[in-house]
Design a protein around this motif. Structure first.
Motif, mmCIF file in Angstrom:
data_model
loop_
_atom_site.group_PDB
_atom_site.id
_atom_site.type_symbol
_atom_site.label_atom_id
_atom_site.label_comp_id
_atom_site.label_asym_id
_atom_site.label_seq_id
_atom_site.Cartn_x
_atom_site.Cartn_y
_atom_site.Cartn_z
ATOM 1 N N GLY A 1 -5.313 -12.551 11.913
ATOM 2 C CA GLY A 1 -5.323 -13.909 11.366
ATOM 3 C C GLY A 1 -5.882 -14.002 9.965
ATOM 4 O O GLY A 1 -6.247 -15.102 9.540
ATOM 5 N N ARG A 2 -5.975 -12.890 9.244
ATOM 6 C CA ARG A 2 -6.483 -12.927 7.870
ATOM 7 C C ARG A 2 -5.455 -12.312 6.922
ATOM 8 O O ARG A 2 -4.890 -11.260 7.197
ATOM 9 N N GLY A 3 -5.228 -12.983 5.824
ATOM 10 C CA GLY A 3 -4.227 -12.521 4.875
ATOM 11 C C GLY A 3 -4.742 -11.396 3.992
ATOM 12 O O GLY A 3 -5.933 -11.292 3.695
ATOM 13 N N LEU A 4 -3.825 -10.547 3.572
ATOM 14 C CA LEU A 4 -4.111 -9.479 2.615
ATOM 15 C C LEU A 4 -3.028 -9.504 1.542
ATOM 16 O O LEU A 4 -1.838 -9.607 1.848
ATOM 17 N N LYS A 5 -3.451 -9.409 0.296
ATOM 18 C CA LYS A 5 -2.510 -9.341 -0.808
ATOM 19 C C LYS A 5 -2.153 -7.878 -1.083
ATOM 20 O O LYS A 5 -2.990 -6.984 -0.956
ATOM 21 N N VAL A 6 -0.909 -7.666 -1.484
ATOM 22 C CA VAL A 6 -0.424 -6.310 -1.725
ATOM 23 C C VAL A 6 -0.136 -6.133 -3.210
ATOM 24 O O VAL A 6 0.519 -6.981 -3.830
ATOM 25 N N TYR A 7 -0.628 -5.011 -3.762
ATOM 26 C CA TYR A 7 -0.461 -4.704 -5.181
ATOM 27 C C TYR A 7 0.171 -3.317 -5.321
ATOM 28 O O TYR A 7 -0.044 -2.433 -4.492
ATOM 29 N N LYS A 8 0.921 -3.177 -6.404
ATOM 30 C CA LYS A 8 1.506 -1.864 -6.698
ATOM 31 C C LYS A 8 0.767 -1.256 -7.893
ATOM 32 O O LYS A 8 0.960 -1.676 -9.034
ATOM 33 N N PRO A 9 -0.057 -0.222 -7.638
ATOM 34 C CA PRO A 9 -0.808 0.388 -8.740
ATOM 35 C C PRO A 9 0.089 1.281 -9.599
ATOM 36 O O PRO A 9 1.108 1.800 -9.141
ATOM 37 N N THR A 10 -0.297 1.454 -10.832
ATOM 38 C CA THR A 10 0.417 2.337 -11.742
ATOM 39 C C THR A 10 -0.568 2.889 -12.759
ATOM 40 O O THR A 10 -1.725 2.454 -12.820
ATOM 41 N N GLY A 11 -0.128 3.851 -13.554
ATOM 42 C CA GLY A 11 -0.970 4.375 -14.627
ATOM 43 C C GLY A 11 -2.309 4.894 -14.145
ATOM 44 O O GLY A 11 -2.391 5.665 -13.179
ATOM 45 N N ASP A 12 -3.390 4.433 -14.791
ATOM 46 C CA ASP A 12 -4.737 4.917 -14.463
ATOM 47 C C ASP A 12 -5.122 4.625 -13.023
ATOM 48 O O ASP A 12 -5.779 5.432 -12.364
ATOM 49 N N ASP A 13 -4.751 3.419 -12.526
ATOM 50 C CA ASP A 13 -5.102 3.076 -11.145
ATOM 51 C C ASP A 13 -4.453 4.053 -10.166
ATOM 52 O O ASP A 13 -5.096 4.553 -9.243
ATOM 53 N N LEU A 14 -3.169 4.313 -10.367
ATOM 54 C CA LEU A 14 -2.458 5.229 -9.471
ATOM 55 C C LEU A 14 -3.006 6.651 -9.627
ATOM 56 O O LEU A 14 -3.132 7.389 -8.637
ATOM 57 N N GLU A 15 -3.334 7.027 -10.843
ATOM 58 C CA GLU A 15 -3.889 8.366 -11.068
ATOM 59 C C GLU A 15 -5.199 8.543 -10.315
ATOM 60 O O GLU A 15 -5.460 9.602 -9.736
ATOM 61 N N GLN A 16 -6.039 7.501 -10.320
ATOM 62 C CA GLN A 16 -7.281 7.571 -9.551
ATOM 63 C C GLN A 16 -7.000 7.745 -8.068
ATOM 64 O O GLN A 16 -7.673 8.527 -7.384
#
Length: 692
Positions: A168-183
Motif C-alpha cells: 500500500g505504499r508507492g515507489l517512484k522509479v528512476y532510470k540512472p545514467t552516467g555517474d549514477d549508473l557507474e556507481q
C-alpha cells in the motif's frame, strides 16, 4: 533560496547546487529521470507503470536496463534516508485495462486501414484515449537493496535481497545514467578491500543504441586462483576480452599495487603474441610500459618471428645429453636426459592414434632412466636402448647432436662374433668392438640390427646367454623399438615431428616457462605455426609442469619472515581455448591435466581462463565452480539453456541468441552481485618505445 544578485546569493546558489549534486551522487537518483510508479511488488519482482513520454525523456527503457525505485520524501524529492531498490527490466507485463486498450487500438487502426494516416493522429483518436493507450506495464527483477549508511559520508551498503515490502505504499522509479549508473555497477561489489580495478568497457543495454557513459570496471584480484569462462561464437570479441583481462592482471605489478601474477596464454592463432589489424598493439607490447621490467613479457614459438627478436624457441633436443658409461655418485639421469624423455613423450602422443604393428611397440616403450643408475646391468640395458632410440631418430632425419655414438660395453665378444658371421653386420665390427663414429652410421647399424635379431645366429646367441647367465641379452624395450624399421612408413611418420627438434636446444623450455610464471611474468606461447596435435601435446606438457610446481610449492611451503606464516604457491593464471575439447562434459578422467587443474587448481593458486563456443559441452563440475563469466553471442538454445542454469543469466538468454555484435558481453565477476551488459573496449597496448 537567495536571489543571485543579492549579497551572498551566488555563493548560496552554488552551495545548494553542489549539495544537490552530492545528494544525487550518494543516492543513485536524478529527479529529472523519473519514469514511472511501482504498481505491484513482491520479494523478487516489481511491476511499474510507464508512459511513452517518459521513455522518450530517458532515451528508452531497454530490456535488461537497471532502474532504481525509491519512496518520495516530504518535499516531493527522493527521501535521502529511504532504501533504494535496484531493478532490472526483464519484460512487459499486462495492465488491468489492457483488453479495452487493445480494442481501442484495433478500432483506431481499422479507421485508417484504407488511408495514409496513422491511427494515433489527432484526427483519428482523441487525446484522452491516446493518453491512456500510451501507458504500459513493465516487469522488473529485484536485484537487491541499497541501505543508507549510519554515517552520511560512508557509501551505501548493497544487499542482494529484499527484507520487506509494502503493497500500500508507492515507489517512484528512476532510470540512472552516467555517474549514477557507474556507481551502481561498480559499487555493488563484494570487493571492498580497495584492490586495483581496471576499466573494461561501458554499460550498453542494446546494440541499437550507443553505450552509456557509465564505465564498468573489473577487479584484477577476481581472476587469481579462480575459474573464468568466456562463451561465444567466433568473431564476437572473446579474444579481445581475454587481452583486457590479461592486461588488468598484468597491471597489478604497477608500483602502487606491486602484486606480480604469472600468466600463460596458449595462442593457437598467434593473435596475442603478434600485432594484427584487429587491435591497437598486441599483448606482447605490455612489456613496453615504463613501470614494467624489460623481461616481464616472454614469448615462445616454434619458429623465430621477424618482429619479435627475443622470442624463445619451443624445441627440444630429442637426443638429450650424452650419458656416462659409469655414472658417478650423485648422477641425476632424469635431469640430464629430461629433454630426451620429453621428446619421446611428444612422439608417443603424436603417434597415439597409430594402430600399425610396427609403430605401437615403439610408442609403448618409454625412455625413462632407471631409478638406480649404479645398477650396472640395468644401466647397460638402458644405454643400449638409448643407442637404438637415437639411431632411429637419426634414421628419421632428426639433426645429430654434438656428441658421437658411444658403444662402450654395449655389445659383448660373443655377440660381436655372431654379428661377424652376418654379411649385413660384419662391416660394423672392428678390433675394438662395434664401430659407430657418426649418427648416420648408427642409423644404418640399427636398421641392419633390426633384421639381425630375427636370424638364427642371434637367437642361438640369445638362448646361450639365457642358459649361462639366467636371462637373455635382449630385452623387450630393445626389440620393440627396433620394430619401427620393419616398415618404411614407420620412419616416415616420425619425420612429421622433426619441427619440434633442435640439436642445439639447451634446457627444457617447459622448466623455463615454470620459472617465468613463478617470477610473475606474462608468457605467450605462439602455436600458430605448429601441427595442431603437436601443439596440444606441448600445451599439456607445459600444464603438467606448472601443476607439479604449484603442487610442490603447496606441499612444501617456505616460512615467511619471522611471522611463522607459511608461503602460498605463487599465483598463476592459465588461458586456454577450445575448452570443450580439453574439459569435456562426460570426462571423469582425473588423469587429464586440464580437468585436474580446473577442478583442483584453485587450491594450488592456479586460475583458469577458458573459452569455448559450446558451454553445454564443458564438464558440469567446472561450470558449477566458475566464478567469472563473459558471455557474447551463442546461436542455439542448447547453449542458452545451459547458461540459464547459472546466476541471473536467464534474464538475458533471448538477447544472447538474437544479438551478434562484437564486444557486446553479459559480464558477471566474482565480486559483483549481478550481471551487467557491457560493450567491451577495444584492447590497446603501448607500442615499442612508449613511456605510458
Amino acid at each position: 533560496m537567495n536571489e543571485v544578485g543579492s549579497p551572498g546569493g551566488l555563493s548560496d546558489a552554488l552551495t545548494e547546487i553542489v549539495a544537490d549534486h552530492d545528494q544525487q551522487k550518494q543516492t543513485f537518483v536524478d529527479p529529472k529521470r523519473l519514469i514511472g510508479d511501482v504498481i505491484q511488488i513482491d520479494y523478487t519482482t516489481a511491476d511499474f507503470l510507464l508512459h511513452d513520454s517518459a521513455k522518450q525523456t530517458v532515451d528508452g527503457v531497454q530490456q535488461g536496463c537497471l532502474l532504481v525505485a525509491v519512496r518520495l520524501g516530504t518535499d516531493d524529492r527522493p527521501d535521502p534516508r529511504a532504501p533504494r531498490l535496484l531493478l532490472r527490466v526483464v519484460s512487459s507485463t499486462p495492465l488491468p485495462n489492457d483488453m479495452s486498450m487493445r480494442q481501442a487500438r484495433f478500432d483506431a487502426a481499422q479507421r485508417v486501414a484504407d488511408s495514409t494516416g496513422n491511427w494515433d493522429d489527432n484526427e483519428v483518436t482523441d487525446l484522452f484515449t491516446l493518453n491512456l493507450m500510451r501507458y504500459s506495464g513493465v516487469r522488473c527483477r529485484i536485484l537487491g537493496t541499497y541501505q543508507p549508511p549510519e554515517d552520511t559520508d560512508a557509501p551505501w551498503r548493497f544487499s542482494s535481497d529484499v527484507d520487506n515490502f509494502y503493497s500500500g505504499r508507492g515507489l517512484k522509479v528512476y532510470k540512472p545514467t552516467g555517474d549514477d549508473l557507474e556507481q551502481i555497477v561498480n559499487s555493488a561489489s563484494r570487493d571492498d578491500n580497495g584492490g586495483q580495478t581496471t576499466k573494461i568497457g561501458h554499460v550498453r543495454y542494446a546494440t541499437a543504441t550507443p553505450a552509456d557513459a557509465a564505465a564498468v570496471n573489473i577487479a584484477a584480484e577476481d581472476f587469481v586462483a579462480q575459474r573464468t569462462a568466456l562463451f561465444g561464437m567466433t568473431r564476437t570479441g572473446k579474444s579481445n576480452t581475454v587481452k583486457i583481462v590479461a592486461r588488468a592482471v598484468f597491471e597489478m605489478r604497477r608500483p602502487e599495487d606491486g602484486t606480480r601474477v604469472g600468466q600463460i596464454i596458449f595462442d593457437p592463432d598467434g593473435e596475442y603474441a603478434n600485432a594484427n589489424p584487429q587491435d591497437q598493439g598486441c599483448l606482447r607490447n605490455m612489456g613496453n610500459h615504463e613501470w614494467a621490467d624489460s623481461d616481464d613479457v616472454v614469448t615462445y614459438g616454434l619458429h623465430p618471428h621477424p618482429h619479435d627478436p627475443n622470442r624463445n624457441i619451443t624445441k627440444f633436443n630429442f637426443y638429450g645429453d650424452s650419458e656416462p658409461v659409469h655414472p658417478p655418485d650423485g648422477y641425476d639421469a632424469s635431469d640430464s636426459l629430461s629433454s630426451l624423455t620429453q621428446g619421446k613423450q611428444i612422439l608417443d602422443d603424436y603417434l597415439s592414434g597409430e594402430t600399425a604393428g610396427y609403430i605401437k611397440p615403439f610408442v609403448s616403450q618409454d625412455m625413462v632412466p632407471p631409478t638406480n643408475p649404479a645398477d650396472r646391468s640395468d644401466w647397460t640395458r638402458y644405454r643400449r636402448a638409448l643407442l637404438v632410440y637415437r639411431a632411429i631418430l637419426a634414421a628419421a632425419g632428426y639433426g645429430s647432436p654434438s656428441y658421437i655414438p658411444d658403444t662402450t660395453r654395449l655389445f659383448n665378444k660373443d655377440l660381436r662374433e655372431a654379428m661377424g658371421q652376418s654379411d649385413a653386420m660384419s662391416h660394423f665390427i672392428d678390433q675394438s668392438g662395434v664401430s659407430l663414429n657418426t649418427w648416420s652410421r648408427a642409423a644404418d647399424f640399427a636398421a641392419a640390427f633390426s633384421d639381425f635379431v630375427d636370424t638364427k645366429e642371434f637367437k642361438d646367441f640369445d638362448s646361450d646367454q639365457e642358459r649361462r647367465r639366467g636371462k637373455k641379452w635382449s630385452d623387450s624395450r630393445l626389440l620393440e623399438l627396433l620394430q619401427i624399421f620393419s616398415n618404411t612408413r614407420g620412419l616416415n611418420v616420425l619425420r612429421s615431428a622433426r619441427d619440434w627438434h633442435d640439436p642445439e636446444a639447451g634446457s627444457n623450455y617447459t622448466d623455463e616457462i615454470v620459472e617465468h610464471l613463478q617470477a610473475g611474468r606474462l608468457v605467450i606461447v605462439d602455436q600458430s605455426t605448429g601441427d595442431p596435435k603437436m601443439n596440444e601435446t606441448a600445451a599439456r606438457d607445459v600444464m603438467q609442469a606448472i601443476f607439479r610446481a604449484q603442487q610442490r610449492a603447496f606441499i612444501q611451503p617456505e616460512p615467511v619472515g619471522d611471522t611463522g606464516e607459511l608461503s602460498k604457491p605463487p599465483a598463476v593464471i592459465v588461458y586456454v581455448e577450445e575448452a570443450h575439447t580439453l574439459l569435456p562434459r562426460d570426462s571423469n578422467d582425473m588423469s587429464s591435466i586440464w580437468v585436474r587443474s580446473a577442478k583442483e587448481g584453485a587450491k594450488f593458486n592456479i586460475g583458469i581462463v577458458y573459452s569455448t563456443q559450446e558451454p553445454s559441452s564443458v564438464h558440469a563440475n567446472i561450470l558449477k565452480n566458475t566464478e567469472n563469466w563473459f558471455i557474447t553471442h551463442l546461436n542455439n538454445t542448447d547453449e542458452t539453456r545451459q547458461i540459464a542454469k547459472f546466476n541471473d543469466f536467464a534474464d538475458f538468454t533471448d538477447g544472447i541468441i538474437a544479438v551478434n555484435e562484437p564486444g557486446y558481453v553479459k559480464m558477471r565477476t566474482r565480486s559483483s552481485r549481478f550481471t551487467v551488459p557491457v560493450q567491451i573496449d577495444v584492447f590497446e597496448a603501448p607500442t615499442a618505445g612508449s613511456d605510458s
